[in-house]
Design an enzyme around this catalytic site. Structure first.
Site, PDB file in Angstrom:
ATOM      1  N   CYS A  11     -33.080  -7.355  68.272  1.00 56.05           N
ATOM      2  CA  CYS A  11     -32.593  -5.974  68.233  1.00 56.05           C
ATOM      3  C   CYS A  11     -33.166  -5.272  69.465  1.00 56.05           C
ATOM      4  O   CYS A  11     -33.889  -5.879  70.247  1.00 56.05           O
ATOM      5  CB  CYS A  11     -32.935  -5.269  66.922  1.00 56.05           C
ATOM      6  SG  CYS A  11     -34.674  -4.962  66.621  1.00 56.05           S
ATOM      7  N   CYS A  85     -27.969  -4.918  69.834  1.00 61.86           N
ATOM      8  CA  CYS A  85     -28.473  -4.978  71.207  1.00 61.86           C
ATOM      9  C   CYS A  85     -27.361  -5.238  72.217  1.00 61.86           C
ATOM     10  O   CYS A  85     -27.615  -5.487  73.381  1.00 61.86           O
ATOM     11  CB  CYS A  85     -29.590  -6.013  71.342  1.00 61.86           C
ATOM     12  SG  CYS A  85     -29.118  -7.671  70.882  1.00 61.86           S
ATOM     13  N   CYS A  89     -28.003 -10.097  75.223  1.00 70.03           N
ATOM     14  CA  CYS A  89     -28.350 -11.463  74.867  1.00 70.03           C
ATOM     15  C   CYS A  89     -27.500 -12.453  75.659  1.00 70.03           C
ATOM     16  O   CYS A  89     -26.273 -12.406  75.598  1.00 70.03           O
ATOM     17  CB  CYS A  89     -28.141 -11.658  73.366  1.00 70.03           C
ATOM     18  SG  CYS A  89     -28.936 -13.107  72.727  1.00 70.03           S
TER      19      CYS A  89
END
Length: 132
Positions: A11, A85, A89
């Site tokens: 997160c 997020c 990633c």
């Protein structure tokens, strides 16, 4: 997937949702799953309300520290669970990705965080059932 799968929870601040999810998976899976947790913009400390919510369920996360998300964390993971997020990633072929839509507990009081905690526990339990 490896014999002992690695799951990464991500997160933004790595201070609430991802910490709670990682703690539940560690508690429920024991050594059957390697658990990582990180944030794209880690906070200085764990959200104290997340700590209180987990303590209510018998899990102590007071010693946890928010960690920065690294490419290596993603590379070694079989499953990457993101929680708000966005595109922070990296994507690797062969890695399973899930995005869990969960409210951010930052700034919320304990009664408001309990349902988030409970939702995370249900999702982690289902994930573990799928992995093992």
């Amino acid at each position: 997937m490896r014999e002992t799968p690695t799951v990464l929870f991500v997160c933004v601040h790595n201070a609430g949702r991802s910490q709670m999810a990682a703690a539940y998976l560690r508690e429920l899976a024991g050594e059957r799953v390697r658990v990582l947790s990180a944030g794209s913009e880690p906070a200085d400390r764990i959200n104290p309300v997340a700590v209180a919510a987990m303590t209510e369920d018998g899990i102590d996360i007071t010693e946890n520290t928010p960690q920065i998300l690294t490419t290596d964390d993603v590379r070694v993971s079989d499953v990457v669970i993101t929680m708000g997020c966005g595109d922070a990633c990296p994507i690797f072929p062969g890695t399973r990705y899930e995005d869990w839509q969960l409210d951010d507990p930052a700034g919320l009081d304990l009664p408001a965080v309990r349902p988030i905690r409970d939702d995370i526990k249900l999702r982690v339990t289902a994930l573990l059932d799928d992995l093992i």
